[in-house]
Structure formats: structure tokens, C-alpha cells
Design a protein around this motif. Structure first.
Motif, PDB file in Angstrom:
ATOM      1  N   MET A   1       0.834  -1.188   0.000  1.00  0.00           N
ATOM      2  CA  MET A   1       0.000   0.000   0.000  1.00  0.00           C
ATOM      3  C   MET A   1       0.878   1.250   0.000  1.00  0.00           C
ATOM      4  O   MET A   1       0.544   2.230  -0.660  1.00  0.00           O
ATOM      5  CB  MET A   1      -0.921  -0.006   1.220  1.00  0.00           C
ATOM      6  CG  MET A   1      -2.047  -1.007   1.118  1.00  0.00           C
ATOM      7  SD  MET A   1      -3.317  -0.988   2.434  1.00  0.00           S
ATOM      8  CE  MET A   1      -2.488  -0.437   3.854  1.00  0.00           C
ATOM      9  N   GLU A   2       1.986   1.174   0.732  1.00  0.00           N
ATOM     10  CA  GLU A   2       2.854   2.347   0.779  1.00  0.00           C
ATOM     11  C   GLU A   2       3.510   2.608  -0.571  1.00  0.00           C
ATOM     12  O   GLU A   2       3.701   3.752  -0.964  1.00  0.00           O
ATOM     13  CB  GLU A   2       3.921   2.187   1.865  1.00  0.00           C
ATOM     14  CG  GLU A   2       3.374   2.200   3.276  1.00  0.00           C
ATOM     15  CD  GLU A   2       2.642   3.485   3.616  1.00  0.00           C
ATOM     16  OE1 GLU A   2       3.059   4.578   3.164  1.00  0.00           O
ATOM     17  OE2 GLU A   2       1.637   3.409   4.330  1.00  0.00           O
ATOM     18  N   ARG A   3       3.867   1.540  -1.295  1.00  0.00           N
ATOM     19  CA  ARG A   3       4.437   1.724  -2.637  1.00  0.00           C
ATOM     20  C   ARG A   3       3.413   2.360  -3.559  1.00  0.00           C
ATOM     21  O   ARG A   3       3.757   3.255  -4.340  1.00  0.00           O
ATOM     22  CB  ARG A   3       4.902   0.386  -3.211  1.00  0.00           C
ATOM     23  CG  ARG A   3       6.349   0.101  -2.876  1.00  0.00           C
ATOM     24  CD  ARG A   3       6.834  -1.134  -3.589  1.00  0.00           C
ATOM     25  NE  ARG A   3       6.776  -2.191  -2.584  1.00  0.00           N
ATOM     26  CZ  ARG A   3       6.413  -3.425  -2.797  1.00  0.00           C
ATOM     27  NH1 ARG A   3       6.082  -3.827  -3.985  1.00  0.00           N
ATOM     28  NH2 ARG A   3       6.378  -4.304  -1.832  1.00  0.00           N
ATOM     29  N   ASN A   4       2.165   1.902  -3.482  1.00  0.00           N
ATOM     30  CA  ASN A   4       1.115   2.505  -4.309  1.00  0.00           C
ATOM     31  C   ASN A   4       0.915   3.972  -3.946  1.00  0.00           C
ATOM     32  O   ASN A   4       0.729   4.815  -4.815  1.00  0.00           O
ATOM     33  CB  ASN A   4      -0.203   1.759  -4.132  1.00  0.00           C
ATOM     34  CG  ASN A   4      -0.175   0.399  -4.768  1.00  0.00           C
ATOM     35  OD1 ASN A   4       0.663   0.122  -5.628  1.00  0.00           O
ATOM     36  ND2 ASN A   4      -1.078  -0.458  -4.354  1.00  0.00           N
TER      37      ASN A   4
ATOM     38  N   SER B   1       3.132   5.958  -2.709  1.00  0.00           N
ATOM     39  CA  SER B   1       4.294   6.769  -3.117  1.00  0.00           C
ATOM     40  C   SER B   1       4.265   7.076  -4.608  1.00  0.00           C
ATOM     41  O   SER B   1       4.800   8.094  -5.042  1.00  0.00           O
ATOM     42  CB  SER B   1       5.596   6.072  -2.743  1.00  0.00           C
ATOM     43  OG  SER B   1       5.776   4.908  -3.514  1.00  0.00           O
ATOM     44  N   GLU B   2       3.643   6.216  -5.407  1.00  0.00           N
ATOM     45  CA  GLU B   2       3.555   6.483  -6.843  1.00  0.00           C
ATOM     46  C   GLU B   2       2.728   7.728  -7.141  1.00  0.00           C
ATOM     47  O   GLU B   2       3.009   8.442  -8.100  1.00  0.00           O
ATOM     48  CB  GLU B   2       2.941   5.278  -7.565  1.00  0.00           C
ATOM     49  CG  GLU B   2       3.844   4.074  -7.617  1.00  0.00           C
ATOM     50  CD  GLU B   2       3.157   2.862  -8.222  1.00  0.00           C
ATOM     51  OE1 GLU B   2       2.004   3.000  -8.702  1.00  0.00           O
ATOM     52  OE2 GLU B   2       3.765   1.793  -8.197  1.00  0.00           O
ATOM     53  N   ASN B   3       1.718   7.987  -6.326  1.00  0.00           N
ATOM     54  CA  ASN B   3       0.836   9.124  -6.569  1.00  0.00           C
ATOM     55  C   ASN B   3       1.103  10.306  -5.639  1.00  0.00           C
ATOM     56  O   ASN B   3       0.403  11.310  -5.715  1.00  0.00           O
ATOM     57  CB  ASN B   3      -0.622   8.686  -6.422  1.00  0.00           C
ATOM     58  CG  ASN B   3      -1.005   7.644  -7.443  1.00  0.00           C
ATOM     59  OD1 ASN B   3      -0.532   7.680  -8.570  1.00  0.00           O
ATOM     60  ND2 ASN B   3      -1.838   6.701  -7.048  1.00  0.00           N
ATOM     61  N   ALA B   4       2.081  10.161  -4.775  1.00  0.00           N
ATOM     62  CA  ALA B   4       2.348  11.217  -3.798  1.00  0.00           C
ATOM     63  C   ALA B   4       3.212  12.321  -4.407  1.00  0.00           C
ATOM     64  O   ALA B   4       3.873  12.138  -5.426  1.00  0.00           O
ATOM     65  CB  ALA B   4       3.052  10.632  -2.588  1.00  0.00           C
ATOM     66  N   GLU B   5       3.187  13.438  -3.712  1.00  0.00           N
ATOM     67  CA  GLU B   5       4.012  14.567  -4.145  1.00  0.00           C
ATOM     68  C   GLU B   5       5.489  14.237  -3.950  1.00  0.00           C
ATOM     69  O   GLU B   5       5.856  13.424  -3.105  1.00  0.00           O
ATOM     70  CB  GLU B   5       3.652  15.805  -3.336  1.00  0.00           C
ATOM     71  CG  GLU B   5       2.234  16.288  -3.592  1.00  0.00           C
ATOM     72  CD  GLU B   5       1.904  17.504  -2.749  1.00  0.00           C
ATOM     73  OE1 GLU B   5       2.839  18.223  -2.321  1.00  0.00           O
ATOM     74  OE2 GLU B   5       0.718  17.709  -2.507  1.00  0.00           O
ATOM     75  N   ALA B   6       6.330  14.868  -4.694  1.00  0.00           N
ATOM     76  CA  ALA B   6       7.770  14.603  -4.655  1.00  0.00           C
ATOM     77  C   ALA B   6       8.367  14.907  -3.279  1.00  0.00           C
ATOM     78  O   ALA B   6       9.340  14.270  -2.870  1.00  0.00           O
ATOM     79  CB  ALA B   6       8.482  15.427  -5.721  1.00  0.00           C
ATOM     80  N   SER B   7       7.784  15.847  -2.551  1.00  0.00           N
ATOM     81  CA  SER B   7       8.338  16.244  -1.251  1.00  0.00           C
ATOM     82  C   SER B   7       8.230  15.140  -0.199  1.00  0.00           C
ATOM     83  O   SER B   7       9.001  15.127   0.758  1.00  0.00           O
ATOM     84  CB  SER B   7       7.648  17.513  -0.744  1.00  0.00           C
ATOM     85  OG  SER B   7       6.263  17.279  -0.581  1.00  0.00           O
ATOM     86  N   ILE B   8       7.310  14.196  -0.346  1.00  0.00           N
ATOM     87  CA  ILE B   8       7.168  13.139   0.657  1.00  0.00           C
ATOM     88  C   ILE B   8       7.572  11.755   0.137  1.00  0.00           C
ATOM     89  O   ILE B   8       7.437  10.755   0.844  1.00  0.00           O
ATOM     90  CB  ILE B   8       5.727  13.080   1.214  1.00  0.00           C
ATOM     91  CG1 ILE B   8       4.722  12.797   0.108  1.00  0.00           C
ATOM     92  CG2 ILE B   8       5.393  14.348   1.957  1.00  0.00           C
ATOM     93  CD1 ILE B   8       3.347  12.488   0.633  1.00  0.00           C
ATOM     94  N   GLN B   9       8.103  11.697  -1.086  1.00  0.00           N
ATOM     95  CA  GLN B   9       8.510  10.420  -1.674  1.00  0.00           C
ATOM     96  C   GLN B   9       9.548   9.691  -0.806  1.00  0.00           C
ATOM     97  O   GLN B   9       9.419   8.495  -0.570  1.00  0.00           O
ATOM     98  CB  GLN B   9       9.094  10.634  -3.081  1.00  0.00           C
ATOM     99  CG  GLN B   9       8.093  11.038  -4.120  1.00  0.00           C
ATOM    100  CD  GLN B   9       7.301   9.856  -4.641  1.00  0.00           C
ATOM    101  OE1 GLN B   9       7.719   8.726  -4.544  1.00  0.00           O
ATOM    102  NE2 GLN B   9       6.134  10.145  -5.185  1.00  0.00           N
ATOM    103  N   ASP B  10      10.553  10.411  -0.336  1.00  0.00           N
ATOM    104  CA  ASP B  10      11.609   9.783   0.467  1.00  0.00           C
ATOM    105  C   ASP B  10      11.037   9.215   1.767  1.00  0.00           C
ATOM    106  O   ASP B  10      11.418   8.122   2.200  1.00  0.00           O
ATOM    107  CB  ASP B  10      12.722  10.781   0.774  1.00  0.00           C
ATOM    108  CG  ASP B  10      13.532  11.138  -0.469  1.00  0.00           C
ATOM    109  OD1 ASP B  10      13.549  10.309  -1.412  1.00  0.00           O
ATOM    110  OD2 ASP B  10      14.147  12.219  -0.493  1.00  0.00           O
TER     111      ASP B  10
END
Length: 180
Positions: free
Chosen positions: A1-4, A6-15
């Protein structure tokens, strides 16, 4: 779920999401090791695990899930186990006018039913007895999901038989008919 996520999340919270996913992966591995350790420390569980894993299509993860749900419960028949899991058929009928399709009762544990789904698919490919059973159902015109549900039920019967007889699974006759 976290990988999914992260695919749609903003770049600022990807890490941050990647770190969370890695942490969850590590925790899952620690829990798997603890489960393996628990099974290996108990002779009876170890024997039951070996018996269940002798069935083609069932691995150590499925075996551990089955053992955890069946621990402490005494079943005298395989039908009782199937009913406990909700893999028994339920007719949809009311009087003489309403006759719907027969479906799974789904009264049991949904997690355990879902844990048997992939082993059922694997058994249809790699277990000669289950493959023959599935082919008979397909030739009878049964839809794919009905075949998978029947294979899940058949696997429970095979697991019960292996545990009850305390013998390693061995394929039936060369014809591949499984009458349990």
C-alpha cells in the motif's frame, strides 16, 4: 500500500514513504523469522508443518497460516474444517419460487480463505490430483471461480487427511482421481 501511495504522492514526501515501506518490509521479515522459530521450537507444529508442506501447491507461509488458525481446535471431519472456513456451499432458495445460484457460505474466516486462494491456483498447475479434479469440473461446465473455490475446499480436505492420518501426502492413482 505504501508503494502505491508513493507512486501518486508529491515529490516532497517520496523519500519518507520509501523509508516507511522499507521499515515495514524489515518488520514483516522479522515476524516471518519469529513464526519459523516458533514452529521449529515445537515438535508437534514442526511435524504438522512438514505434513502440510508435503502437499504440492502449499508452502511454508500457507502452512503457518493454517496451523495458526487451526491451533487448539479439534475437528473430527474435514467437512467441519471446510464449514469453519466458510468453504461449504450455501443454497439460495426461498420456498418453491426463488432458486438462486449456490454460493460459498463465507461464514468463516475471510483471511484464511484468501490465504488459500493462491495455493489453490498453484495446486491446479502442479498437483496432479488437484489438476485432474479441476479438469473434471471444467468439463462439467463450471465457471473458473467455482473451480477455484472447489479446489480450496478440496485442499482443506487433503490437509485434514494428511494431518489426521499423520502421513506425508502421496499422489493418488495414475489416473489422478482424488476421492476424499
Amino acid at each position: 500500500m505504501e508503494r502505491n501511495r508513493s507512486e501518486n504522492a508529491e515529490a516532497s514526501i517520496q523519500d519518507s514513504l520509501k523509508r516507511i515501506a522499507e521499515h515495514l518490509k524489515e518488520e514483516i521479515e522479522i515476524i516471518r523469522q519469529e513464526i519459523r522459530k516458533h514452529i521449529s521450537n515445537d515438535v508437534e507444529l514442526q511435524n504438522q508443518d512438514a505434513l502440510i508442506c508435503s502437499i504440492p501447491g502449499i508452502g511454508s507461509v500457507t502452512s503457518a497460516v493454517i496451523l495458526s488458525f487451526m491451533a487448539g481446535r479439534k475437528f473430527s471431519k474435514a467437512k467441519e474444517v471446510a464449514a469453519f472456513l466458510g468453504l461449504n456451499p450455501r443454497q439460495h432458495q426461498s420456498g418453491s419460487s426463488v432458486r438462486g445460484k449456490t454460493r460459498l457460505s463465507k461464514t468463516g474466516n475471510a483471511f484464511l480463505r484468501s490465504a488459500l486462494y493462491m495455493p489453490a491456483l498453484t495446486s491446479l498447475k502442479h498437483n496432479p490430483d488437484i489438476r485432474a479434479f479441476g479438469q473434471r469440473l471444467r468439463l462439467a461446465g463450471k465457471p473458473g471461480m467455482v473451480v477455484v473455490a472447489a479446489v480450496m475446499r478440496k485442499l482443506i480436505h487433503v490437509i485434514f487427511g494428511v494431518l489426521h492420518s499423520r502421513t506425508v501426502y502421496s499422489p493418488q492413482t495414475a489416473g489422478g482421481s482424488l476421492n476424499i
